[in-house]
Write a protein that holds these residues in place. Structure first.
Motif, PDB file in Angstrom:
ATOM      1  N   SER A 130       3.042  10.255 -11.788  1.00  0.00           N
ATOM      2  CA  SER A 130       3.547  11.258 -10.843  1.00  0.00           C
ATOM      3  C   SER A 130       4.837  11.932 -11.295  1.00  0.00           C
ATOM      4  O   SER A 130       5.389  12.730 -10.539  1.00  0.00           O
ATOM      5  CB  SER A 130       3.766  10.613  -9.467  1.00  0.00           C
ATOM      6  N   ALA A 131       5.337  11.603 -12.481  1.00  0.00           N
ATOM      7  CA  ALA A 131       6.571  12.267 -12.943  1.00  0.00           C
ATOM      8  C   ALA A 131       6.404  12.716 -14.384  1.00  0.00           C
ATOM      9  O   ALA A 131       5.829  12.001 -15.211  1.00  0.00           O
ATOM     10  CB  ALA A 131       7.763  11.319 -12.825  1.00  0.00           C
ATOM     11  N   VAL A 132       6.914  13.898 -14.650  1.00  0.00           N
ATOM     12  CA  VAL A 132       6.930  14.413 -16.018  1.00  0.00           C
ATOM     13  C   VAL A 132       8.293  14.052 -16.597  1.00  0.00           C
ATOM     14  O   VAL A 132       9.281  14.735 -16.382  1.00  0.00           O
ATOM     15  CB  VAL A 132       6.691  15.939 -16.033  1.00  0.00           C
ATOM     16  N   THR A 133       8.339  12.917 -17.263  1.00  0.00           N
ATOM     17  CA  THR A 133       9.597  12.394 -17.799  1.00  0.00           C
ATOM     18  C   THR A 133       9.298  11.503 -18.998  1.00  0.00           C
ATOM     19  O   THR A 133       8.189  10.968 -19.100  1.00  0.00           O
ATOM     20  CB  THR A 133      10.336  11.557 -16.714  1.00  0.00           C
ATOM     21  N   LEU A 134      10.293  11.321 -19.862  1.00  0.00           N
ATOM     22  CA  LEU A 134      10.134  10.361 -20.953  1.00  0.00           C
ATOM     23  C   LEU A 134      10.605   8.983 -20.513  1.00  0.00           C
ATOM     24  O   LEU A 134      10.305   7.992 -21.155  1.00  0.00           O
ATOM     25  CB  LEU A 134      10.971  10.788 -22.169  1.00  0.00           C
ATOM     26  N   ALA A 135      11.440   8.944 -19.472  1.00  0.00           N
ATOM     27  CA  ALA A 135      12.005   7.685 -18.965  1.00  0.00           C
ATOM     28  C   ALA A 135      12.442   6.772 -20.111  1.00  0.00           C
ATOM     29  O   ALA A 135      12.054   5.597 -20.151  1.00  0.00           O
ATOM     30  CB  ALA A 135      10.997   6.978 -18.066  1.00  0.00           C
ATOM     31  N   PRO A 136      13.246   7.266 -21.043  1.00  0.00           N
ATOM     32  CA  PRO A 136      13.567   6.413 -22.199  1.00  0.00           C
ATOM     33  C   PRO A 136      14.336   5.163 -21.787  1.00  0.00           C
ATOM     34  O   PRO A 136      15.191   5.222 -20.911  1.00  0.00           O
ATOM     35  CB  PRO A 136      14.451   7.331 -23.072  1.00  0.00           C
ATOM     36  N   ASP A 137      14.000   4.036 -22.407  1.00  0.00           N
ATOM     37  CA  ASP A 137      14.822   2.847 -22.223  1.00  0.00           C
ATOM     38  C   ASP A 137      16.033   2.999 -23.145  1.00  0.00           C
ATOM     39  O   ASP A 137      16.209   4.035 -23.799  1.00  0.00           O
ATOM     40  CB  ASP A 137      14.017   1.575 -22.519  1.00  0.00           C
ATOM     41  N   SER A 138      16.875   1.973 -23.240  1.00  0.00           N
ATOM     42  CA  SER A 138      18.107   2.137 -24.015  1.00  0.00           C
ATOM     43  C   SER A 138      17.817   2.411 -25.494  1.00  0.00           C
ATOM     44  O   SER A 138      18.551   3.142 -26.162  1.00  0.00           O
ATOM     45  CB  SER A 138      18.995   0.892 -23.869  1.00  0.00           C
ATOM     46  N   ASN A 139      16.721   1.840 -26.017  1.00  0.00           N
ATOM     47  CA  ASN A 139      16.360   2.095 -27.414  1.00  0.00           C
ATOM     48  C   ASN A 139      15.925   3.541 -27.628  1.00  0.00           C
ATOM     49  O   ASN A 139      16.359   4.203 -28.569  1.00  0.00           O
ATOM     50  CB  ASN A 139      15.225   1.148 -27.839  1.00  0.00           C
ATOM     51  N   GLY A 140      15.067   4.000 -26.728  1.00  0.00           N
ATOM     52  CA  GLY A 140      14.600   5.384 -26.839  1.00  0.00           C
ATOM     53  C   GLY A 140      15.730   6.371 -26.629  1.00  0.00           C
ATOM     54  O   GLY A 140      15.808   7.402 -27.308  1.00  0.00           O
ATOM     55  N   LEU A 141      16.616   6.040 -25.711  1.00  0.00           N
ATOM     56  CA  LEU A 141      17.746   6.943 -25.445  1.00  0.00           C
ATOM     57  C   LEU A 141      18.654   7.049 -26.673  1.00  0.00           C
ATOM     58  O   LEU A 141      19.120   8.135 -27.017  1.00  0.00           O
ATOM     59  CB  LEU A 141      18.544   6.427 -24.237  1.00  0.00           C
ATOM     60  N   ARG A 142      18.859   5.925 -27.347  1.00  0.00           N
ATOM     61  CA  ARG A 142      19.696   5.955 -28.555  1.00  0.00           C
ATOM     62  C   ARG A 142      19.090   6.901 -29.608  1.00  0.00           C
ATOM     63  O   ARG A 142      19.802   7.668 -30.255  1.00  0.00           O
ATOM     64  CB  ARG A 142      19.820   4.534 -29.125  1.00  0.00           C
ATOM     65  N   VAL A 143      17.774   6.853 -29.751  1.00  0.00           N
ATOM     66  CA  VAL A 143      17.113   7.747 -30.719  1.00  0.00           C
ATOM     67  C   VAL A 143      17.345   9.197 -30.316  1.00  0.00           C
ATOM     68  O   VAL A 143      17.727  10.041 -31.148  1.00  0.00           O
ATOM     69  CB  VAL A 143      15.591   7.441 -30.797  1.00  0.00           C
ATOM     70  N   LEU A 144      17.157   9.509 -29.043  1.00  0.00           N
ATOM     71  CA  LEU A 144      17.323  10.899 -28.579  1.00  0.00           C
ATOM     72  C   LEU A 144      18.760  11.370 -28.800  1.00  0.00           C
ATOM     73  O   LEU A 144      18.997  12.513 -29.204  1.00  0.00           O
ATOM     74  CB  LEU A 144      16.944  11.006 -27.097  1.00  0.00           C
ATOM     75  N   VAL A 145      19.714  10.483 -28.538  1.00  0.00           N
ATOM     76  CA  VAL A 145      21.128  10.843 -28.732  1.00  0.00           C
ATOM     77  C   VAL A 145      21.384  11.135 -30.208  1.00  0.00           C
ATOM     78  O   VAL A 145      21.980  12.152 -30.571  1.00  0.00           O
ATOM     79  CB  VAL A 145      22.053   9.714 -28.222  1.00  0.00           C
ATOM     80  N   ASP A 148       0.843  -1.208   0.000  1.00  0.00           N
ATOM     81  CA  ASP A 148       0.000   0.000   0.000  1.00  0.00           C
ATOM     82  C   ASP A 148       0.871   1.250   0.000  1.00  0.00           C
ATOM     83  O   ASP A 148       0.631   2.199  -0.753  1.00  0.00           O
ATOM     84  CB  ASP A 148      -0.921   0.026   1.228  1.00  0.00           C
ATOM     85  N   ARG A 149       1.918   1.216   0.852  1.00  0.00           N
ATOM     86  CA  ARG A 149       2.799   2.395   0.922  1.00  0.00           C
ATOM     87  C   ARG A 149       3.577   2.565  -0.391  1.00  0.00           C
ATOM     88  O   ARG A 149       3.738   3.687  -0.884  1.00  0.00           O
ATOM     89  CB  ARG A 149       3.771   2.243   2.112  1.00  0.00           C
ATOM     90  N   LEU A 150       4.016   1.439  -0.934  1.00  0.00           N
ATOM     91  CA  LEU A 150       4.763   1.501  -2.204  1.00  0.00           C
ATOM     92  C   LEU A 150       3.910   2.138  -3.299  1.00  0.00           C
ATOM     93  O   LEU A 150       4.356   3.018  -4.039  1.00  0.00           O
ATOM     94  CB  LEU A 150       5.190   0.087  -2.613  1.00  0.00           C
ATOM     95  N   ARG A 151       2.652   1.704  -3.375  1.00  0.00           N
ATOM     96  CA  ARG A 151       1.761   2.235  -4.416  1.00  0.00           C
ATOM     97  C   ARG A 151       1.455   3.711  -4.177  1.00  0.00           C
ATOM     98  O   ARG A 151       1.421   4.506  -5.115  1.00  0.00           O
ATOM     99  CB  ARG A 151       0.471   1.409  -4.452  1.00  0.00           C
ATOM    100  N   LYS A 152       1.275   4.056  -2.930  1.00  0.00           N
ATOM    101  CA  LYS A 152       0.985   5.462  -2.608  1.00  0.00           C
ATOM    102  C   LYS A 152       2.188   6.334  -2.959  1.00  0.00           C
ATOM    103  O   LYS A 152       2.051   7.416  -3.541  1.00  0.00           O
ATOM    104  CB  LYS A 152       0.641   5.568  -1.115  1.00  0.00           C
ATOM    105  N   LEU A 153       3.376   5.843  -2.612  1.00  0.00           N
ATOM    106  CA  LEU A 153       4.590   6.611  -2.933  1.00  0.00           C
ATOM    107  C   LEU A 153       4.718   6.819  -4.436  1.00  0.00           C
ATOM    108  O   LEU A 153       5.062   7.908  -4.899  1.00  0.00           O
ATOM    109  CB  LEU A 153       5.825   5.856  -2.431  1.00  0.00           C
ATOM    110  N   ALA A 154       4.460   5.751  -5.201  1.00  0.00           N
ATOM    111  CA  ALA A 154       4.590   5.862  -6.662  1.00  0.00           C
ATOM    112  C   ALA A 154       3.592   6.883  -7.210  1.00  0.00           C
ATOM    113  O   ALA A 154       3.906   7.636  -8.134  1.00  0.00           O
ATOM    114  CB  ALA A 154       4.377   4.502  -7.311  1.00  0.00           C
ATOM    115  N   ARG A 155       2.393   6.912  -6.628  1.00  0.00           N
ATOM    116  CA  ARG A 155       1.383   7.888  -7.094  1.00  0.00           C
ATOM    117  C   ARG A 155       1.753   9.317  -6.703  1.00  0.00           C
ATOM    118  O   ARG A 155       1.435  10.259  -7.397  1.00  0.00           O
ATOM    119  CB  ARG A 155       0.004   7.546  -6.521  1.00  0.00           C
TER     120      ARG A 155
END
Ligand code: SF4
Length: 232
Positions: free
Chosen positions: A141-156, A104-111
């Motif tokens: 709860s976060a304004v981010t793209l959180a790119p994985d390694s594939n997405g990061l390669r595209v951005l680079v 419950d706490r984990l989910r609340k923190l993530a939200r």
């Protein structure tokens, strides 16, 4: 560094190519942490197979995992993928941490998000800065793209960051560069994350990127440099 093409234009162009992608199988931080730790170097389909097997064979609550015989845990997640014992150990470690924190706490923190949520999420095995970003993005709860390694390669390659041998440094540089362009719109951010990932997997591949069919080629530093090299 030339100014990068606008992210909204990039994402719109990718959406035209790949369409609306299937939603994430879960947005629950605990279920996502489990998927991360129960799998090792597998595709999305196999990851889901492993998760389903774990759910059916052992259960996915921290108590069920910690109470299951070790060999059963190994067997259920070992039906697909390599190194099942290593994965079982990580699942057990994650379950210990989750039991201590409480779901419950984990989910609340993530939200809720923020520094405390990041600190707690990063206690889990396999969850570094990009992993924590992704969990918070999916929890809204976060304004981010959180790119994985594939997405990061595209951005680079599009010029958002320099490719540093230190992955964390490249990730942070790209995150900082895209930040001013990010809307506070979880649905858009999740779609952008997925589209960049798909583009990195299918077109902007690590080796032999398919720049000739890429809708982003016009504004791409990497493609420009490659064309220039060929033209010499
Ligand atoms: S043009 Fe090539 S390097 Fe640039 S984003 Fe497209 S596939 Fe990647």
């Amino acid at each position: 560094m030339p100014s990068p093409p606008k992210l909204r234009r990039i994402v719109a162009a990718l959406k035209k190519v790949y369409g609306k992608l299937a939603p994430f199988p879960s947005r629950d931080p605990w279920e996502l942490i489990l998927r991360e730790n129960a799998s090792y170097l597998v595709d999305d389909e196999t990851r889901e197979e492993i998760f389903r097997s774990l759910k059916a064979g052992v259960g996915v609550s921290p108590e069920a995992i910690l109470g299951a015989p070790y060999e059963r845990l190994v067997e259920t997640i070992g039906k697909s993928g390599m190194r099942p014992r290593m994965r079982a150990d990580k699942v057990l470690e994650a379950a210990e941490i989750a039991r201590e924190i409480g779901l419950d706490r984990l989910r609340k923190l993530a939200r809720t998000g923020g520094a405390e949520a990041r600190r707690v999420l990063k206690r889990f095995p396999g969850i570094g800065e990009p992993g924590a970003d992704k969990l918070l993005l999916l929890a809204g709860s976060a304004v981010t793209l959180a790119p994985d390694s594939n997405g990061l390669r595209v951005l680079v390659r599009l010029g958002y960051a320099k490719d540093d041998p230190n992955y964390a440094k490249t990730y942070r540089a790209a995150a900082a560069a895209v930040a001013p362009e990010l809307p506070d719109d979880t649905a858009w951010l999740v779609a952008a994350h997925q589209l960049l990932r798909r583009h990195g997997q299918e077109t902007c591949r690590r080796s032999e990127p398919r720049c000739d069919v890429c809708p982003l080629a016009k504004g791409c530093d990497f493609a420009r440099a490659a064309t220039g090299e060929r033209g010499r």
